[in-house]
Motif scaffolding. Structure first.
Motif, mmCIF file in Angstrom:
data_model
loop_
_atom_site.group_PDB
_atom_site.id
_atom_site.type_symbol
_atom_site.label_atom_id
_atom_site.label_comp_id
_atom_site.label_asym_id
_atom_site.label_seq_id
_atom_site.Cartn_x
_atom_site.Cartn_y
_atom_site.Cartn_z
ATOM 1 N N GLY A 32 0.770 -1.230 0.000
ATOM 2 C CA GLY A 32 0.000 0.000 0.000
ATOM 3 C C GLY A 32 0.801 1.279 0.000
ATOM 4 N N TYR A 33 2.112 1.188 -0.105
ATOM 5 C CA TYR A 33 2.931 2.392 -0.166
ATOM 6 C C TYR A 33 2.813 3.033 -1.535
ATOM 7 N N VAL A 34 2.760 4.350 -1.554
ATOM 8 C CA VAL A 34 2.778 5.105 -2.795
ATOM 9 C C VAL A 34 4.023 5.981 -2.763
ATOM 10 N N SER A 35 4.808 5.911 -3.818
ATOM 11 C CA SER A 35 5.997 6.750 -3.946
ATOM 12 C C SER A 35 5.782 7.709 -5.104
ATOM 13 N N ILE A 36 6.221 8.958 -4.927
ATOM 14 C CA ILE A 36 6.063 9.966 -5.971
ATOM 15 C C ILE A 36 7.414 10.588 -6.272
ATOM 16 N N HIS A 51 -1.388 4.077 2.195
ATOM 17 C CA HIS A 51 -2.846 4.134 2.192
ATOM 18 C C HIS A 51 -3.338 3.402 3.444
ATOM 19 N N PRO A 52 -4.361 3.940 4.121
ATOM 20 C CA PRO A 52 -4.833 3.288 5.344
ATOM 21 C C PRO A 52 -5.263 1.830 5.159
ATOM 22 N N SER A 53 -5.834 1.485 4.002
ATOM 23 C CA SER A 53 -6.295 0.109 3.798
ATOM 24 C C SER A 53 -5.160 -0.818 3.366
ATOM 25 N N LYS A 54 -4.047 -0.250 2.893
ATOM 26 C CA LYS A 54 -2.869 -1.006 2.435
ATOM 27 C C LYS A 54 -3.175 -1.943 1.274
#
Length: 183
Positions: A32-36, A51-54
């Motif tokens: 659930g990690y998002v990298s930008i 994200h809280p839900s992963k």
């Protein structure tokens, strides 16, 4: 040809590029990690968040704001983020259905859609989503369901696309048919 390796320590499941002034790149990683990234400035992510839900299944950059993106999850969360204040989402709605894919309407960038559980298409106005910044909302309440239009396909949803010139959705069904929905 030139190849650039971006530093990404986790396996990436999905990549989306924001086309505009910044041309940022977002990657959904395992867990659930998002990298930008800003590819013009660094090979390392400029920010990471979870994200809280992963369980992020899709991500879209907003056509209205280069700082905003939307995610959907298999846990049923439809979430809006502002990368300037990434510590928590700005808007979140749990629709109680596993969501696979999200899209902004090209005719009206405030309309958004999500395909869920292979047979539902949800359509809503992002301006009507509950704000986490204003009231600490954590999920869909009974009075918020009126803002979400639910299309149920008896033949399943294999794929869908917005009509680029009118508020209509074409749904490709599991039996290779096409359903057209005017909204």
């Amino acid at each position: 040809h030139r190849v650039i390796f971006y530093d990404q320590p986790l396996r990436c499941n999905l990549v989306k590029i924001q086309y505009g002034a910044q041309n940022l790149t977002a990657c959904v990683n395992v867990g659930g990690y998002v990298s930008i990234w800003d590819p013009s400035k660094s090979v390392k992510p400029m920010l990471d968040f979870i994200h809280p839900s992963k369980q992020i299944s899709d991500l879209r950059w907003s056509p209205n704001s280069q700082e905003c993106l939307a995610t959907c999850s298999s846990a049923g969360n439809l979430t809006l983020w502002d990368i300037r204040t990434i510590l928590r989402p700005t808007h979140d709605m749990n629709v109680g259905k596993s969501c696979e894919h999200i899209e902004y309407c090209p005719h009206n960038p405030y309309l958004m859609s999500a395909s869920c559980e292979g047979k539902y298409l949800l359509v809503w106005d992002v301006r009507m989503m509950p704000s986490l910044i204003d009231d600490g909302f954590t999920g869909m309440e009974d009075n918020d369901e009126q803002h979400v239009h639910v299309i149920e396909s008896d033949h399943g949803i294999a794929n869908y696309a917005w009509n680029p010139i009118s508020p209509a959705v074409s749904i490709v069904t599991d039996n290779a048919g096409i359903d057209e929905w005017m909204l």
